[in-house]
Design a protein around this motif. Structure first.
Motif, PDB file in Angstrom:
ATOM      1  N   LEU A   1       0.828  -1.203   0.000  1.00  0.00           N
ATOM      2  CA  LEU A   1       0.000   0.000   0.000  1.00  0.00           C
ATOM      3  C   LEU A   1       0.860   1.249   0.000  1.00  0.00           C
ATOM      4  O   LEU A   1       0.583   2.218  -0.729  1.00  0.00           O
ATOM      5  N   ARG A   2       1.931   1.241   0.814  1.00  0.00           N
ATOM      6  CA  ARG A   2       2.814   2.418   0.862  1.00  0.00           C
ATOM      7  C   ARG A   2       3.477   2.656  -0.486  1.00  0.00           C
ATOM      8  O   ARG A   2       3.627   3.798  -0.927  1.00  0.00           O
ATOM      9  N   VAL A   3       3.890   1.583  -1.152  1.00  0.00           N
ATOM     10  CA  VAL A   3       4.528   1.721  -2.467  1.00  0.00           C
ATOM     11  C   VAL A   3       3.554   2.299  -3.472  1.00  0.00           C
ATOM     12  O   VAL A   3       3.883   3.203  -4.248  1.00  0.00           O
ATOM     13  N   VAL A   4       2.306   1.793  -3.463  1.00  0.00           N
ATOM     14  CA  VAL A   4       1.293   2.291  -4.389  1.00  0.00           C
ATOM     15  C   VAL A   4       1.022   3.772  -4.146  1.00  0.00           C
ATOM     16  O   VAL A   4       0.940   4.573  -5.082  1.00  0.00           O
ATOM     17  N   LEU A   5       0.892   4.147  -2.868  1.00  0.00           N
ATOM     18  CA  LEU A   5       0.644   5.558  -2.550  1.00  0.00           C
ATOM     19  C   LEU A   5       1.817   6.437  -2.960  1.00  0.00           C
ATOM     20  O   LEU A   5       1.636   7.549  -3.472  1.00  0.00           O
ATOM     21  N   ALA A   6       3.036   5.951  -2.750  1.00  0.00           N
ATOM     22  CA  ALA A   6       4.219   6.719  -3.130  1.00  0.00           C
ATOM     23  C   ALA A   6       4.279   6.908  -4.640  1.00  0.00           C
ATOM     24  O   ALA A   6       4.574   8.006  -5.137  1.00  0.00           O
ATOM     25  N   LEU A   7       3.987   5.850  -5.395  1.00  0.00           N
ATOM     26  CA  LEU A   7       3.992   5.955  -6.857  1.00  0.00           C
ATOM     27  C   LEU A   7       2.917   6.926  -7.335  1.00  0.00           C
ATOM     28  O   LEU A   7       3.133   7.700  -8.282  1.00  0.00           O
ATOM     29  N   GLY A   8       1.744   6.877  -6.684  1.00  0.00           N
ATOM     30  CA  GLY A   8       0.672   7.809  -7.046  1.00  0.00           C
ATOM     31  C   GLY A   8       1.078   9.250  -6.798  1.00  0.00           C
ATOM     32  O   GLY A   8       0.793  10.133  -7.605  1.00  0.00           O
ATOM     33  N   ALA A   9       1.771   9.490  -5.672  1.00  0.00           N
ATOM     34  CA  ALA A   9       2.214  10.844  -5.351  1.00  0.00           C
ATOM     35  C   ALA A   9       3.242  11.333  -6.365  1.00  0.00           C
ATOM     36  O   ALA A   9       3.212  12.487  -6.804  1.00  0.00           O
ATOM     37  N   VAL A  10       4.156  10.451  -6.752  1.00  0.00           N
ATOM     38  CA  VAL A  10       5.176  10.819  -7.754  1.00  0.00           C
ATOM     39  C   VAL A  10       4.514  11.157  -9.075  1.00  0.00           C
ATOM     40  O   VAL A  10       4.866  12.143  -9.743  1.00  0.00           O
ATOM     41  N   ALA A  11       3.532  10.341  -9.490  1.00  0.00           N
ATOM     42  CA  ALA A  11       2.836  10.595 -10.753  1.00  0.00           C
ATOM     43  C   ALA A  11       2.092  11.925 -10.711  1.00  0.00           C
ATOM     44  O   ALA A  11       2.093  12.687 -11.686  1.00  0.00           O
ATOM     45  N   ALA A  12       1.454  12.226  -9.568  1.00  0.00           N
ATOM     46  CA  ALA A  12       0.721  13.484  -9.434  1.00  0.00           C
ATOM     47  C   ALA A  12       1.667  14.681  -9.502  1.00  0.00           C
ATOM     48  O   ALA A  12       1.371  15.690 -10.149  1.00  0.00           O
ATOM     49  N   LEU A  13       2.818  14.567  -8.833  1.00  0.00           N
ATOM     50  CA  LEU A  13       3.803  15.654  -8.879  1.00  0.00           C
ATOM     51  C   LEU A  13       4.344  15.854 -10.280  1.00  0.00           C
ATOM     52  O   LEU A  13       4.556  16.986 -10.726  1.00  0.00           O
ATOM     53  N   ALA A  14       4.573  14.755 -10.997  1.00  0.00           N
ATOM     54  CA  ALA A  14       5.075  14.859 -12.368  1.00  0.00           C
ATOM     55  C   ALA A  14       4.054  15.548 -13.262  1.00  0.00           C
ATOM     56  O   ALA A  14       4.406  16.415 -14.084  1.00  0.00           O
ATOM     57  N   ALA A  15       2.777  15.180 -13.104  1.00  0.00           N
ATOM     58  CA  ALA A  15       1.729  15.812 -13.904  1.00  0.00           C
ATOM     59  C   ALA A  15       1.618  17.301 -13.578  1.00  0.00           C
ATOM     60  O   ALA A  15       1.446  18.133 -14.481  1.00  0.00           O
ATOM     61  N   LEU A  16       1.728  17.638 -12.292  1.00  0.00           N
ATOM     62  CA  LEU A  16       1.670  19.037 -11.883  1.00  0.00           C
ATOM     63  C   LEU A  16       2.843  19.815 -12.445  1.00  0.00           C
ATOM     64  O   LEU A  16       2.701  20.959 -12.894  1.00  0.00           O
TER      65      LEU A  16
END
Length: 213
Positions: free
Chosen positions: A20-35
């Motif tokens: 779960l932590r890995v999935v959340l971390a990857l989601g955060a990275v993807a969101a930051l990249a999109a931003l």
């Protein structure tokens, strides 16, 4: 005999939390990249001004004007010869259409009913991104734009027809040039238009050099 639910091994629970932590971390990275894709270009300094041309046909003579309360650097364009309704509105420079639709409400002013009710805002309008954080806007078009969002247009390509939709008293083209977040004085064929402040009503005349080739 045992009752209740079986107890899962601790290792399974720890593994689930880790995933779960890995999935959340990857989601955060993807969101930051999109931003970053959206925000970083907006923070860069604007590029050189494109060689904008009047957004009307080659060789035509137009009156450019403003009036108190119109907002600094906003330009209203009226043809000096011939009928205004339906005149071709052209792209001032090559770019990509970012908006092609309705701003506010249309109202009811048409060639058949020129004194119909006013609408709100810009009526049918188009925005074009020219790169380097330069943008142009074209308001009060007669009918739905002839271009769509995401379409690449060439300088001089027709994007609509002149009308009086939105908050407009007569058929004309409301036109703006923007650099980054700010509206700036319009330039045509490398020369300033002379329409700057809206502290008084005044006009200038210009001939279009928005010519093929």
């Amino acid at each position: 005999m045992t009752t209740g639910h079986p107890i899962r091994p601790r290792s399974h629970r720890r593994g689930g939390h880790r995933v779960l932590r890995v999935v959340l971390a990857l989601g955060a990275v993807a969101a930051l990249a999109a931003l970053a894709v959206v925000v970083v270009p907006m923070l860069l300094p604007p590029g050189p001004r494109p060689l904008f041309q009047l957004p009307v046909a080659c060789g035509e003579n137009w009156q450019l004007g403003t009036y108190p309360g119109h907002d600094d650097y906003d330009v209203d364009l009226f043809p000096l010869d011939g009928e205004a309704w339906g005149r071709p509105v052209l792209a001032s420079a090559a770019g990509t259409v970012t908006v092609a639709g309705i701003n506010g409400s249309l109202g009811g002013r048409t060639p058949e009913n020129p004194d119909g009710p006013r609408g709100r805002g810009g009526g049918y309008w188009v925005k074009i991104d020219h790169g380097g954080r330069w943008e142009t806007q074209y308001l009060h078009l007669l009918e739905p734009p002839l271009v769509r969002e995401g379409q690449r247009v060439a300088q001089g390509e027709q994007i609509g027809r002149l009308g009086s939709t939105g908050n407009s008293g007569a058929p004309h083209l409301h036109y703006e040039q923007r650099r980054g977040w700010e509206k700036v004085e319009t330039y045509f064929d490398g020369e300033p238009s002379g329409i700057t402040r809206d502290d008084r009503e005044y006009t200038v005349r210009r001939t279009s050099n928005n010519c093929p080739g």
